[in-house]
Design an enzyme around this catalytic site. Structure first.
Site, mmCIF file in Angstrom:
data_model
loop_
_atom_site.group_PDB
_atom_site.id
_atom_site.type_symbol
_atom_site.label_atom_id
_atom_site.label_comp_id
_atom_site.label_asym_id
_atom_site.label_seq_id
_atom_site.Cartn_x
_atom_site.Cartn_y
_atom_site.Cartn_z
ATOM 1 N N ASP A 114 -18.523 41.698 23.653
ATOM 2 C CA ASP A 114 -18.364 40.318 24.075
ATOM 3 C C ASP A 114 -17.366 39.666 23.110
ATOM 4 O OD1 ASP A 114 -18.667 37.941 25.351
ATOM 5 O OD2 ASP A 114 -20.780 37.675 24.875
ATOM 6 N N ASP B 110 -16.616 35.533 22.714
ATOM 7 C CA ASP B 110 -17.077 34.270 22.135
ATOM 8 C C ASP B 110 -18.452 34.444 21.500
ATOM 9 O OD1 ASP B 110 -14.988 32.250 23.115
ATOM 10 O OD2 ASP B 110 -15.529 33.303 24.952
#
Length: 249
Positions: free
Chosen positions: A24, A26
């Site tokens: 991922d 953010d």
């Protein structure tokens, strides 16, 4: 049950177990515009061991090309074809899965990154960043003209969400029973540099409530996002990756 790694042998075993690694972005690689400590070193270790790296993000405000610019600015090595965003997944879903006809259009609640991905996939769209829809003027149903070519509504994070956009999307979805309802992701919040803010799921929530209907989600942890990654990049996809893509961390 998860186990905390505590020795060099534990890390070596983990590294040897998988050829493809999903990350991922953010809140995992960075927070806002601040790189998280150790990210560059970890990615460098994986690349030196010839591991396949995939960056998966639910952020639909940026296209993959824009995301590449952010990676560059933060000093993180990346390639456009390693980046898989929910905006890109939505565009691929429309162009390659649904196979929306070239004569049809999509009504967009979202920003420039989503529009760019739709454009690159050859999907026509209206709404989005159009100044006519980015207004605080009252919405008048009497002045609204339904575009008969709109076959889908795609809703992503939109920091300029307003009543006009929600009303137009609602009209397309209620007047045409075959109109597709797609959400780039259903995250209730997203991490900014200074804390959590409402996410794309909060933008589509009024439509879900008023329609009494849930959208097709093209972001994590939906299978649609996973299928996009599998189809576009990974030819031999370890079963354990099904779990890794579902974990935001």
């Amino acid at each position: 049950m998860s186990n905390r790694l505590s020795s060099k042998e534990d890390y070596e075993k983990l590294l040897d177990s998988y050829d493809t690694w999903l990350f991922d972005c953010d809140g995992v690689l960075w927070r806002g515009d601040h790189l998280i400590e150790g990210v560059v070193e970890v990615l460098d270790i994986l690349r030196r061991r010839n591991k396949k790296i995939v960056f998966v993000t639910n952020n639909a405000t940026k296209s993959r090309k824009s995301y590449k610019t952010k990676f560059d600015q933060l000093g993180v090595e990346s390639h456009v074809d390693e980046i898989y965003g929910s905006a890109y997944a939505a565009a691929v879903y429309l162009s390659s899965v649904v196979k929306i006809p070239k004569t049809k259009k999509v009504y967009v609640i979202g920003q420039g990154g989503l529009e760019e991905e739709l454009r690159d996939e050859g999907v026509n769209f209206i709404g989005g960043t159009d100044p006519a829809d980015n207004t605080l003027a009252p919405f008048s149903l009497g002045d609204f003209v339904l575009d008969p070519d709109v076959a889908a509504v795609v809703c992503g994070l939109d920091t300029q969400i307003n009543y006009t956009k929600l009303s137009k999307a609602f009209q397309y979805l209620t007047r045409n029973p075959d109109c597709l309802f797609i959400a780039t992701n259903e995250d209730s919040t997203y991490p900014s540099a200074h804390g959590l803010l409402p996410g794309a799921g909060s933008i589509s929530a009024p439509l879900r409530f008023s329609l009494g209907r849930s959208p097709v989600c093209t972001g994590k942890p939906s299978n649609t996002m996973l299928d996009c990654v599998k189809a576009k990049l990974v030819t031999s996809f370890p079963a354990a990756m099904n779990d890794s893509i579902n974990d935001r961390g």
